[in-house]
Design a protein around this motif. Structure first.
Motif, PDB file in Angstrom:
ATOM      1  N   PRO A 131      56.428  50.546  40.558  1.00  0.00           N
ATOM      2  CA  PRO A 131      57.632  50.530  41.391  1.00  0.00           C
ATOM      3  C   PRO A 131      57.772  49.209  42.143  1.00  0.00           C
ATOM      4  O   PRO A 131      56.782  48.612  42.581  1.00  0.00           O
ATOM      5  CB  PRO A 131      57.397  51.694  42.370  1.00  0.00           C
ATOM      6  N   GLY A 132      59.006  48.754  42.279  1.00  0.00           N
ATOM      7  CA  GLY A 132      59.292  47.530  43.019  1.00  0.00           C
ATOM      8  C   GLY A 132      60.628  47.619  43.702  1.00  0.00           C
ATOM      9  O   GLY A 132      61.367  48.617  43.560  1.00  0.00           O
ATOM     10  N   GLU A 133      60.970  46.587  44.468  1.00  0.00           N
ATOM     11  CA  GLU A 133      62.227  46.588  45.215  1.00  0.00           C
ATOM     12  C   GLU A 133      63.438  46.626  44.298  1.00  0.00           C
ATOM     13  O   GLU A 133      64.488  47.164  44.662  1.00  0.00           O
ATOM     14  CB  GLU A 133      62.298  45.348  46.121  1.00  0.00           C
ATOM     15  N   GLU A 134      63.309  46.064  43.111  1.00  0.00           N
ATOM     16  CA  GLU A 134      64.427  46.028  42.169  1.00  0.00           C
ATOM     17  C   GLU A 134      64.219  46.998  41.009  1.00  0.00           C
ATOM     18  O   GLU A 134      64.731  46.800  39.916  1.00  0.00           O
ATOM     19  CB  GLU A 134      64.612  44.603  41.647  1.00  0.00           C
ATOM     20  N   GLY A 135      63.468  48.053  41.268  1.00  0.00           N
ATOM     21  CA  GLY A 135      63.197  49.028  40.231  1.00  0.00           C
ATOM     22  C   GLY A 135      61.816  48.847  39.635  1.00  0.00           C
ATOM     23  O   GLY A 135      61.068  47.942  40.010  1.00  0.00           O
ATOM     24  N   ALA A 136      61.459  49.718  38.701  1.00  0.00           N
ATOM     25  CA  ALA A 136      60.136  49.664  38.089  1.00  0.00           C
ATOM     26  C   ALA A 136      59.969  48.400  37.254  1.00  0.00           C
ATOM     27  O   ALA A 136      60.898  47.943  36.585  1.00  0.00           O
ATOM     28  CB  ALA A 136      59.910  50.900  37.217  1.00  0.00           C
ATOM     29  N   GLN A 137      58.789  47.829  37.317  1.00  0.00           N
ATOM     30  CA  GLN A 137      58.478  46.594  36.595  1.00  0.00           C
ATOM     31  C   GLN A 137      57.377  46.867  35.584  1.00  0.00           C
ATOM     32  O   GLN A 137      56.415  47.600  35.860  1.00  0.00           O
ATOM     33  CB  GLN A 137      58.023  45.498  37.557  1.00  0.00           C
ATOM     34  N   SER A 138      57.501  46.291  34.410  1.00  0.00           N
ATOM     35  CA  SER A 138      56.468  46.413  33.379  1.00  0.00           C
ATOM     36  C   SER A 138      55.330  45.436  33.674  1.00  0.00           C
ATOM     37  O   SER A 138      55.573  44.251  33.917  1.00  0.00           O
ATOM     38  CB  SER A 138      57.049  46.114  31.992  1.00  0.00           C
ATOM     39  N   VAL A 139      54.114  45.939  33.677  1.00  0.00           N
ATOM     40  CA  VAL A 139      52.938  45.127  33.966  1.00  0.00           C
ATOM     41  C   VAL A 139      51.856  45.457  32.942  1.00  0.00           C
ATOM     42  O   VAL A 139      51.629  46.628  32.620  1.00  0.00           O
ATOM     43  CB  VAL A 139      52.400  45.374  35.387  1.00  0.00           C
ATOM     44  N   ARG A 140      51.207  44.429  32.454  1.00  0.00           N
ATOM     45  CA  ARG A 140      50.117  44.585  31.483  1.00  0.00           C
ATOM     46  C   ARG A 140      48.851  43.978  32.077  1.00  0.00           C
ATOM     47  O   ARG A 140      48.840  42.812  32.477  1.00  0.00           O
ATOM     48  CB  ARG A 140      50.501  43.880  30.183  1.00  0.00           C
ATOM     49  N   TYR A 141      47.789  44.774  32.147  1.00  0.00           N
ATOM     50  CA  TYR A 141      46.528  44.327  32.728  1.00  0.00           C
ATOM     51  C   TYR A 141      45.514  44.095  31.614  1.00  0.00           C
ATOM     52  O   TYR A 141      45.196  44.994  30.839  1.00  0.00           O
ATOM     53  CB  TYR A 141      45.968  45.371  33.695  1.00  0.00           C
ATOM     54  N   ILE A 142      44.982  42.879  31.560  1.00  0.00           N
ATOM     55  CA  ILE A 142      43.975  42.489  30.570  1.00  0.00           C
ATOM     56  C   ILE A 142      42.704  42.106  31.320  1.00  0.00           C
ATOM     57  O   ILE A 142      42.754  41.434  32.361  1.00  0.00           O
ATOM     58  CB  ILE A 142      44.467  41.291  29.737  1.00  0.00           C
ATOM     59  N   GLY A 143      41.567  42.512  30.805  1.00  0.00           N
ATOM     60  CA  GLY A 143      40.295  42.151  31.428  1.00  0.00           C
ATOM     61  C   GLY A 143      39.294  41.686  30.397  1.00  0.00           C
ATOM     62  O   GLY A 143      39.243  42.219  29.284  1.00  0.00           O
ATOM     63  N   VAL A 144      38.505  40.688  30.760  1.00  0.00           N
ATOM     64  CA  VAL A 144      37.466  40.167  29.865  1.00  0.00           C
ATOM     65  C   VAL A 144      36.186  39.976  30.668  1.00  0.00           C
ATOM     66  O   VAL A 144      36.179  39.272  31.687  1.00  0.00           O
ATOM     67  CB  VAL A 144      37.879  38.826  29.228  1.00  0.00           C
ATOM     68  N   ASP A 145      35.102  40.613  30.212  1.00  0.00           N
ATOM     69  CA  ASP A 145      33.791  40.437  30.827  1.00  0.00           C
ATOM     70  C   ASP A 145      33.074  39.266  30.166  1.00  0.00           C
ATOM     71  O   ASP A 145      32.903  39.241  28.944  1.00  0.00           O
ATOM     72  CB  ASP A 145      32.946  41.700  30.660  1.00  0.00           C
ATOM     73  N   GLY A 146      32.675  38.291  30.962  1.00  0.00           N
ATOM     74  CA  GLY A 146      31.920  37.153  30.464  1.00  0.00           C
ATOM     75  C   GLY A 146      30.530  37.133  31.060  1.00  0.00           C
ATOM     76  O   GLY A 146      30.129  38.067  31.756  1.00  0.00           O
ATOM     77  N   PRO A 147      29.751  36.085  30.811  1.00  0.00           N
ATOM     78  CA  PRO A 147      28.401  35.979  31.375  1.00  0.00           C
ATOM     79  C   PRO A 147      28.442  35.675  32.875  1.00  0.00           C
ATOM     80  O   PRO A 147      28.763  34.558  33.276  1.00  0.00           O
ATOM     81  CB  PRO A 147      27.767  34.837  30.573  1.00  0.00           C
ATOM     82  N   ARG A 148      28.227  36.687  33.681  1.00  0.00           N
ATOM     83  CA  ARG A 148      28.215  36.586  35.156  1.00  0.00           C
ATOM     84  C   ARG A 148      29.603  36.344  35.731  1.00  0.00           C
ATOM     85  O   ARG A 148      29.733  35.938  36.876  1.00  0.00           O
ATOM     86  CB  ARG A 148      27.231  35.507  35.629  1.00  0.00           C
ATOM     87  N   TRP A 149      30.639  36.589  34.943  1.00  0.00           N
ATOM     88  CA  TRP A 149      31.997  36.494  35.476  1.00  0.00           C
ATOM     89  C   TRP A 149      32.903  37.506  34.796  1.00  0.00           C
ATOM     90  O   TRP A 149      32.594  38.041  33.737  1.00  0.00           O
ATOM     91  CB  TRP A 149      32.582  35.084  35.344  1.00  0.00           C
ATOM     92  N   PHE A 150      34.022  37.756  35.451  1.00  0.00           N
ATOM     93  CA  PHE A 150      35.041  38.652  34.918  1.00  0.00           C
ATOM     94  C   PHE A 150      36.395  37.979  35.097  1.00  0.00           C
ATOM     95  O   PHE A 150      36.703  37.454  36.168  1.00  0.00           O
ATOM     96  CB  PHE A 150      35.015  39.994  35.667  1.00  0.00           C
ATOM     97  N   LEU A 151      37.195  37.980  34.053  1.00  0.00           N
ATOM     98  CA  LEU A 151      38.534  37.380  34.101  1.00  0.00           C
ATOM     99  C   LEU A 151      39.570  38.488  34.016  1.00  0.00           C
ATOM    100  O   LEU A 151      39.554  39.295  33.088  1.00  0.00           O
ATOM    101  CB  LEU A 151      38.730  36.393  32.949  1.00  0.00           C
ATOM    102  N   ARG A 152      40.468  38.524  34.994  1.00  0.00           N
ATOM    103  CA  ARG A 152      41.574  39.481  34.982  1.00  0.00           C
ATOM    104  C   ARG A 152      42.876  38.727  34.761  1.00  0.00           C
ATOM    105  O   ARG A 152      43.163  37.733  35.441  1.00  0.00           O
ATOM    106  CB  ARG A 152      41.654  40.249  36.305  1.00  0.00           C
ATOM    107  N   ALA A 153      43.659  39.188  33.796  1.00  0.00           N
ATOM    108  CA  ALA A 153      44.962  38.589  33.507  1.00  0.00           C
ATOM    109  C   ALA A 153      46.025  39.671  33.636  1.00  0.00           C
ATOM    110  O   ALA A 153      45.843  40.791  33.151  1.00  0.00           O
ATOM    111  CB  ALA A 153      44.971  37.994  32.102  1.00  0.00           C
ATOM    112  N   VAL A 154      47.123  39.338  34.301  1.00  0.00           N
ATOM    113  CA  VAL A 154      48.217  40.287  34.520  1.00  0.00           C
ATOM    114  C   VAL A 154      49.504  39.658  34.001  1.00  0.00           C
ATOM    115  O   VAL A 154      49.901  38.581  34.458  1.00  0.00           O
ATOM    116  CB  VAL A 154      48.361  40.647  36.011  1.00  0.00           C
ATOM    117  N   VAL A 155      50.123  40.317  33.034  1.00  0.00           N
ATOM    118  CA  VAL A 155      51.375  39.829  32.466  1.00  0.00           C
ATOM    119  C   VAL A 155      52.513  40.675  33.012  1.00  0.00           C
ATOM    120  O   VAL A 155      52.467  41.907  32.962  1.00  0.00           O
ATOM    121  CB  VAL A 155      51.364  39.921  30.923  1.00  0.00           C
ATOM    122  N   SER A 156      53.539  40.020  33.545  1.00  0.00           N
ATOM    123  CA  SER A 156      54.691  40.738  34.095  1.00  0.00           C
ATOM    124  C   SER A 156      55.959  39.987  33.719  1.00  0.00           C
ATOM    125  O   SER A 156      55.925  38.841  33.275  1.00  0.00           O
ATOM    126  CB  SER A 156      54.579  40.866  35.621  1.00  0.00           C
TER     127      SER A 156
END
Length: 228
Positions: A131-156
């Motif tokens: 939900p958002g101020e201008e209606g519902a927004q499509s969001v895609r959450y991507i995650g990648v586990d690396g060596p001692r790190w984690f990368l989160r990517a969000v596409v909107s």
């Protein structure tokens, strides 16, 4: 995505050294990232943000996420879509995407949105309507586990981005290089970023009261700005 290197018994190692000379590094078999800074990765144009080396191409606009005075993430805007990326510390022997994915899904549902899990090019990911101020927004959450790190990517952005936009933004994720560093960090602690040298110089000149051009450390294509 990151396999563990096979360890041979000491005696087998000694026998191989005796036969063939010193052991060589195991050949890199992965064909795409995100990459760790300590492994071989393909050369291409990237902007150095310290904890992240972010791919840039003509047509990109790059913005930086700030928490107070600290840069904690970056946003790549392309066409009508945005890719937001953050890097976090993770435990040495286990990833955190399963846990983070559950937390994100719970948060979306708690805000009145809908979310479903699916298999994507980077493994399990979430597709949500938030939900958002201008209606519902499509969001895609991507995650990648690396060596001692984690990368989160969000596409909107657009509900149904074109194949070109989707491929371009997924290509950015594949070509990101994460620079974790050796300092102790708590799991889920954000890996701090910094302005690239050209941008830092421009900011320092502006702070000193000298006339400078608009902040744009790239010779072609993308522009960089700060957002809070």
């Amino acid at each position: 995505m990151f396999g563990r290197r096979r360890r041979e018994e000491p005696r087998a190692q000694a026998e191989q050294v005796e036969r063939n000379g010193p052991l060589e590094e195991e050949a890199q078999v992965r064909e795409s990232g995100p990459w760790d800074s300590g492994e071989p990765y393909p050369e291409r144009e990237r902007v150095d943000l310290g904890g992240l080396r972010l791919p840039v191409d003509p047509g990109f606009e790059v913005q930086l996420n700030l928490a107070g005075d600290h840069i904690v993430g970056a946003v790549v805007i392309f066409e009508d879509s945005a890719l937001q990326v953050h890097a976090f510390a993770a435990p040495k022997r286990s990833g955190i995407w399963d846990e983070v994915r559950a937390e994100l899904a719970e948060g979306v549902r708690g805000a009145g949105g809908t979310v479903e899990e699916r298999e994507g090019p980077f493994g399990a990911e979430l597709v949500a309507r938030v939900p958002g101020e201008e209606g519902a927004q499509s969001v895609r959450y991507i995650g990648v586990d690396g060596p001692r790190w984690f990368l989160r990517a969000v596409v909107s952005g657009r509900a149904e981005p074109s194949e070109e936009v989707t491929a371009t933004l997924e290509g950015v994720v594949r070509d990101i290089v994460v620079v974790r560093g050796d300092e102790p960090m708590a799991p889920k602690e954000a890996i701090e970023l910094r302005l690239p040298p050209e941008a830092r110089q421009a900011v320092e000149q502006q702070a000193g009261g000298r006339d400078t051009p608009d902040l744009n450390p790239f010779d072609r294509g993308p522009e960089i700005a700060e957002i809070r």
